[in-house]
Scaffold this motif. Structure first.
Motif, PDB file in Angstrom:
ATOM      1  N   ALA A  72       1.310  -1.732  -0.076  1.00 50.06           N
ATOM      2  CA  ALA A  72      -0.165   0.359  -0.257  1.00 50.06           C
ATOM      3  C   ALA A  72       0.865   0.854  -0.391  1.00 50.06           C
ATOM      4  O   ALA A  72       1.375   1.620   1.723  1.00 50.06           O
ATOM      5  CB  ALA A  72      -1.248  -0.120   1.364  1.00 50.06           C
ATOM      6  N   MET A  73       0.899   1.864  -1.314  1.00 45.60           N
ATOM      7  CA  MET A  73       1.750   2.748  -1.176  1.00 45.60           C
ATOM      8  C   MET A  73       0.820   3.704  -1.743  1.00 45.60           C
ATOM      9  O   MET A  73       1.530   4.386  -3.211  1.00 45.60           O
ATOM     10  CB  MET A  73       3.246   2.740  -1.630  1.00 45.60           C
ATOM     11  CG  MET A  73       3.672   1.675  -1.335  1.00 45.60           C
ATOM     12  SD  MET A  73       5.850   1.412  -2.664  1.00 45.60           S
ATOM     13  CE  MET A  73       5.007  -0.217  -3.283  1.00 45.60           C
ATOM     14  N   PRO A  74      -0.186   4.854  -1.349  1.00 49.21           N
ATOM     15  CA  PRO A  74      -0.522   5.606  -2.245  1.00 49.21           C
ATOM     16  C   PRO A  74      -0.073   7.035  -3.015  1.00 49.21           C
ATOM     17  O   PRO A  74       0.881   7.479  -2.216  1.00 49.21           O
ATOM     18  CB  PRO A  74      -1.829   5.805  -1.808  1.00 49.21           C
ATOM     19  CG  PRO A  74      -1.143   5.539  -0.508  1.00 49.21           C
ATOM     20  CD  PRO A  74      -0.497   4.362  -0.403  1.00 49.21           C
ATOM     21  N   ASP A  75      -0.209   7.033  -4.094  1.00 44.87           N
ATOM     22  CA  ASP A  75       0.088   8.537  -4.814  1.00 44.87           C
ATOM     23  C   ASP A  75       1.497   8.686  -4.631  1.00 44.87           C
ATOM     24  O   ASP A  75       1.993   9.409  -5.167  1.00 44.87           O
ATOM     25  CB  ASP A  75      -0.315   9.685  -3.831  1.00 44.87           C
ATOM     26  CG  ASP A  75      -2.505   9.598  -4.746  1.00 44.87           C
ATOM     27  OD1 ASP A  75      -2.772   9.578  -5.163  1.00 44.87           O
ATOM     28  OD2 ASP A  75      -2.322  10.412  -3.071  1.00 44.87           O
ATOM     29  N   VAL A  76       2.027   7.555  -4.723  1.00 46.19           N
ATOM     30  CA  VAL A  76       3.102   7.492  -5.235  1.00 46.19           C
ATOM     31  C   VAL A  76       4.156   7.792  -6.806  1.00 46.19           C
ATOM     32  O   VAL A  76       3.008   6.951  -7.211  1.00 46.19           O
ATOM     33  CB  VAL A  76       4.623   6.237  -4.463  1.00 46.19           C
ATOM     34  CG1 VAL A  76       4.024   5.697  -3.333  1.00 46.19           C
ATOM     35  CG2 VAL A  76       3.835   5.127  -4.991  1.00 46.19           C
ATOM     36  N   ARG A  77       5.477   8.595  -6.688  1.00 53.07           N
ATOM     37  CA  ARG A  77       5.400   9.063  -8.296  1.00 53.07           C
ATOM     38  C   ARG A  77       7.070   8.215  -8.277  1.00 53.07           C
ATOM     39  O   ARG A  77       7.730   8.599  -7.741  1.00 53.07           O
ATOM     40  CB  ARG A  77       5.302  10.171  -8.228  1.00 53.07           C
ATOM     41  CG  ARG A  77       3.913  11.535  -7.764  1.00 53.07           C
ATOM     42  CD  ARG A  77       2.842  11.440  -8.330  1.00 53.07           C
ATOM     43  NE  ARG A  77       1.390  11.606  -8.266  1.00 53.07           N
ATOM     44  CZ  ARG A  77       0.653  12.009  -9.433  1.00 53.07           C
ATOM     45  NH1 ARG A  77       1.148  12.084 -10.254  1.00 53.07           N
ATOM     46  NH2 ARG A  77      -0.511  12.428  -8.631  1.00 53.07           N
ATOM     47  N   VAL A  78       6.551   8.641  -9.483  1.00 53.96           N
ATOM     48  CA  VAL A  78       8.115   8.157 -10.585  1.00 53.96           C
ATOM     49  C   VAL A  78       9.045   9.055 -10.054  1.00 53.96           C
ATOM     50  O   VAL A  78       9.003  10.359  -9.947  1.00 53.96           O
ATOM     51  CB  VAL A  78       8.024   8.193 -12.284  1.00 53.96           C
ATOM     52  CG1 VAL A  78       9.677   8.344 -12.616  1.00 53.96           C
ATOM     53  CG2 VAL A  78       7.102   6.879 -12.588  1.00 53.96           C
ATOM     54  N   GLY A  79      10.316   9.350  -9.997  1.00 54.67           N
ATOM     55  CA  GLY A  79      11.480   9.650  -9.202  1.00 54.67           C
ATOM     56  C   GLY A  79      11.527  10.281  -7.818  1.00 54.67           C
ATOM     57  O   GLY A  79      11.782  10.320  -6.983  1.00 54.67           O
ATOM     58  N   GLU A  80      10.395   9.549  -7.076  1.00 58.09           N
ATOM     59  CA  GLU A  80      10.217   9.603  -6.082  1.00 58.09           C
ATOM     60  C   GLU A  80      11.300   9.371  -5.112  1.00 58.09           C
ATOM     61  O   GLU A  80      10.917   7.585  -4.913  1.00 58.09           O
ATOM     62  CB  GLU A  80       7.877   9.580  -4.662  1.00 58.09           C
ATOM     63  CG  GLU A  80       8.546  10.430  -4.188  1.00 58.09           C
ATOM     64  CD  GLU A  80       7.124  10.334  -3.475  1.00 58.09           C
ATOM     65  OE1 GLU A  80       6.383  10.583  -2.637  1.00 58.09           O
ATOM     66  OE2 GLU A  80       6.077   9.523  -4.492  1.00 58.09           O
ATOM     67  N   VAL A  81      11.921   9.597  -3.793  1.00 61.20           N
ATOM     68  CA  VAL A  81      12.888   9.303  -3.019  1.00 61.20           C
ATOM     69  C   VAL A  81      11.669   8.442  -1.643  1.00 61.20           C
ATOM     70  O   VAL A  81      11.370   9.554  -0.856  1.00 61.20           O
ATOM     71  CB  VAL A  81      13.516  10.067  -2.872  1.00 61.20           C
ATOM     72  CG1 VAL A  81      14.529   9.285  -1.188  1.00 61.20           C
ATOM     73  CG2 VAL A  81      14.912  10.672  -3.599  1.00 61.20           C
ATOM     74  N   LEU A  82      11.863   6.814  -1.449  1.00 56.20           N
ATOM     75  CA  LEU A  82      10.941   6.552  -0.379  1.00 56.20           C
ATOM     76  C   LEU A  82      12.126   5.760   0.576  1.00 56.20           C
ATOM     77  O   LEU A  82      13.829   5.206   0.032  1.00 56.20           O
ATOM     78  CB  LEU A  82      10.065   5.873  -0.949  1.00 56.20           C
ATOM     79  CG  LEU A  82       8.960   6.071  -1.889  1.00 56.20           C
ATOM     80  CD1 LEU A  82       8.446   5.284  -2.542  1.00 56.20           C
ATOM     81  CD2 LEU A  82       8.313   7.578  -1.552  1.00 56.20           C
TER      82      LEU A  82
END
Length: 730
Positions: free
Chosen positions: A42-52
């Motif tokens: 479950a990772m809503p709205d994560v985006r390409v390029g985002e650092v997690l």
């Protein structure tokens, strides 16, 4: 638990409804040999390029290989110019696309996110960013930060992060404070969050099981559940007993909570019955308004345009009709009684009576409004009368953003006569709002089949109006000659009498029974009917003309599985056919779909049927064509549509189809009843095919559970239950 960090390289799959995501993830640890891996969770709205920063466990999938199952995630903003450009260019911030992201990074370099966060006015120095666009960017950036903070809070308290956007939409930046103060408020305010979810959050927050707020929320939930079953109230003992079972508490311990629920204004006790306040106001208010309508002189009497009998005679002549005595009585009552009911089964002449009445109103120069509870029902009455009709919500100028009706006792409808068709589908709350908008001097005619299923919402308006005997009612019973030639109509009336209908197999018949001894056999038979027998023998298109209707949602012969099976049969997967996944649902180009809730902004309504005519996977969006209108569904809107090769009997109510096919199997015994079978087969205009066991058919015909809903409308109409003094009814 293991913790890894890195950036999102590519989104493989995303479910906007649950927040579940499959992504390719570039690990930042240089010591790892394979720097790119798959992460799931479950990772809503994560985006390409985002650092997690991800916390979870490595696992080995039997098909997809090694991946990282995410239990918790935290966003860490990228700190390199390349990472920032990819992050901003992914669409995470409204008003910033790939081109604008490149310009921002070119201008500010690796300081870009700090500038956006702390000195956003400087973005005006970037080519293409105007003052108006800057305001959009600022608002989006702030909201995105707040939603992420909320998602992190939800993770920490065992709640799905997929709910973050919905909760934020309700409470805004106050969301975390509201949840901490009273997590049970979520169940009251936020669609899709029930008591059990809120209760789990409360446990994480350390709220005791015997907390007064928990007890109050539990009792409110019990009454709401009863409303889902059609009840306007529960008795006080039943309310406390159900609450005790849900909360695992003693009945005596819940007495103070019930009193608190009443003191808050959320519930009303009338004698020994407990209502949620809106339902009490609707029932008591409706009874008062019916009486007021009956007591107020008629606009047709005050300003007589012509004699009603003469107008009806001329209207019948205009149409070349000769109305039967019962039809004339119903039409005459509509013109002489302030409120009246016209009921009757198929083939008894309700439509021709209604058409004659409308022509008479036009000859008398009387204004009228024609409406029905649903979009499909309104469309059908418009087609049969050849006059404009609308949903009741639209007639009353419902404003969904604020949840109020523009038409009420202060701003009433501008019509001398209000005609409502398919009143069996009208629930108590909507009936009350309708009555508030009918001018006291106007007339109200309610038309419907009292033997059909009751409304999905609480109450039993048509049944209670009839049994009260306080509202003049005409029941049409005689079948017209053309109706007597239809096996469907004869069978419907036999079912109402509790008789198993005679079903033949002659070439001229319009009602057939196909034997299937179990669920799987019924599904196979339905597929053969759709693919071969019905199209070849009767010429019906299996998608446009045939509607499968099932009593149940679950099981092999239930709505959900039938949709999957029929989609695979009539619109199978292929290399060149576009598809779009939505949770467990899969939409394909050409699919038959149904809108399942009213959307006044899109101008589509619960029960509207359409076809998927375009899919844009890159946007997670699709287009559905309803008649001549093309409606776009973005990712956030897709939970408003479902596959509709098969639908429930309730969803079919108010509609007619050239052909219906219905499974009747032993698994459905708990739901098989006379009203349901009667409603289903009367949806067919030309052909009805029942598939299943003779025993299931016999059970359905023999089972007459009556209305069985908790409502006191009939008693109130008869003056036997005066309203509580402390409740305002308008």
């Amino acid at each position: 638990m293991t913790t890894v960090s890195g950036s999102v390289d590519r989104i493989v799959f995303r479910n906007p409804e649950t927040g579940y995501c499959v992504a390719r993830f570039r690990l930042s640890d240089p010591s790892v040999r394979d720097t790119t891996t798959t992460v799931v969770g479950a990772m809503p709205d994560v985006r390409v390029g985002e650092v997690l920063r991800l916390t979870g466990e490595w696992q080995l999938h039997p098909v997809h290989g090694r991946n990282f199952r995410v239990e918790r995630f935290e966003a860490e903003l990228p700190d390199t110019a390349e990472g920032i450009e990819r992050y901003l260019g992914s669409g995470v911030v409204a008003g910033v696309g790939p081109v604008t992201a490149a310009r921002i990074v070119e201008h500010f370099g690796d300081e870009s996110l700090r500038i956006l966060d702390e000195e956003s006015e400087r973005l005006l120095d970037v080519a293409g960013i105007s003052r108006k666009r800057l305001e959009v960017i600022q608002a989006s950036w702030q909201e995105q930060k707040e939603v992420r903070d909320l998602a992190l809070f939800l993770q920490d308290h065992g709640m799905s992060v997929g709910l973050a956007a919905r909760i934020y939409g309700e409470y805004g930046r106050e969301a975390v404070d509201v949840i901490k103060r009273d997590p049970y408020q979520l169940a009251h305010d936020v669609h899709g969050i029930g008591f059990r979810t809120a209760d789990a959050v409360a446990a994480h927050l350390g709220i005791p099981k015997d907390s007064p707020s928990r007890y109050v929320a539990g009792l409110r939930y019990v009454l709401s559940e009863a409303a889902e079953d059609g009840h306007l109230y529960l008795s006080r003992p039943a309310t406390l007993a159900r609450g005790a079972k849900l909360l695992r508490a003693r009945v005596e311990a819940l007495e103070p909570a019930l009193l608190d629920l009443i003191r808050r204004g959320d519930a009303v006790i009338d004698r020994d019955d407990v209502y949620l306040t809106p339902f009490y106001k609707s029932e008591a208010g409706a009874a008062r308004l019916v009486a007021a309508l009956q007591e107020t002189p008629s606009v047709l009497t005050l300003d007589r345009r012509s004699d009603p009998s003469d107008a009806l005679r001329r209207a019948a002549e205009v149409q070349g009709l000769a109305l039967a005595p019962g039809q004339l009585e119903a039409a005459h009552r509509a013109l002489t009684c302030k409120i009246s009911v016209l009921t009757g089964g198929p083939g008894t002449g309700k439509t021709s009576t209604l058409r004659t009445l409308i022509v008479a109103l036009e000859l008398m120069d009387v204004t009228y409004a024609l409406c029905a509870p649903t979009g499909r029902a309104a469309k059908r009455v418009a087609e049969t009368t050849e006059r404009p009709a609308s949903t009741i919500h639209r007639l009353l100028e419902y404003q969904p953003g604020i949840g109020i009706f523009g038409r009420d006792h202060i701003n009433p409808l501008e019509a001398d006569v209000v005609i409502v068709d398919e009143v069996s589908m009208l629930d108590a709350v909507l009936f009350y709002h309708l009555l508030k908008a009918v001018p006291p001097e106007s007339h109200l005619l309610l038309v419907g089949d009292a033997d059909q299923l009751p409304a999905v919402g609480p109450g039993s308006v048509l049944h209670e109006l009839i049994v009260s005997e306080r509202v003049p009612t005409t029941r049409l019973t005689d079948l017209f000659r053309q109706a007597r030639g239809s096996n469907i109509i004869r069978a419907a009336h036999a079912i109402n009498r509790g008789e198993v209908p005679e079903i033949g197999n002659a070439p001229t018949d319009d009602l057939f029974f196909t034997r299937a001894d179990n669920d799987e056999a019924a599904v196979s038979a339905i597929k053969r009917l759709l693919l071969e027998r019905i199209p070849h023998r009767f010429g019906f298109d299996p998608v446009d003309d045939v509607q499968v209707i099932s009593p149940m949602h679950r099981g092999p012969a239930g709505v959900a599985n039938l949709n999957t099976e029929i989609q695979g049969l009539l619109n199978p997967a292929s290399g060149n056919r576009q598809e779009l996944a939505r949770g467990q649902r899969l939409f394909r180009l050409g699919d038959k779909v149904m809108q399942i809730r009213n959307n006044y902004e899109k101008d589509v309504f619960n029960g509207d049927l359409g076809r998927v005519t375009a899919i844009r996977n890159d946007e997670g969006a699709l287009d559905v064509t309803f008649g001549r209108d093309v409606i776009t569904y973005e990712a956030a809107d897709l939970d408003e549509i479902v596959l509709a090769y098969a639908i429930s009997v309730h969803k079919a109510q108010g509609s007619e189809f050239p052909c219906i096919v219905m499974p009747l199997v032993t698994r459905h015994f708990m739901l098989l009843q006379r009203h349901l079978l009667y409603t289903a087969i009367t949806r067919a205009r030309q052909l009805c095919v029942l598939v299943g066991s003779r025993r299931a058919l016999e059970v359905a015909v023999a089972t007459d559970r009556g209305d069985g809903r908790n409502t006191h409308l009939a008693e109130r109409l008869n003056g036997m239950r005066p309203p509580a003094d402390q409740i305002g009814l308008l």
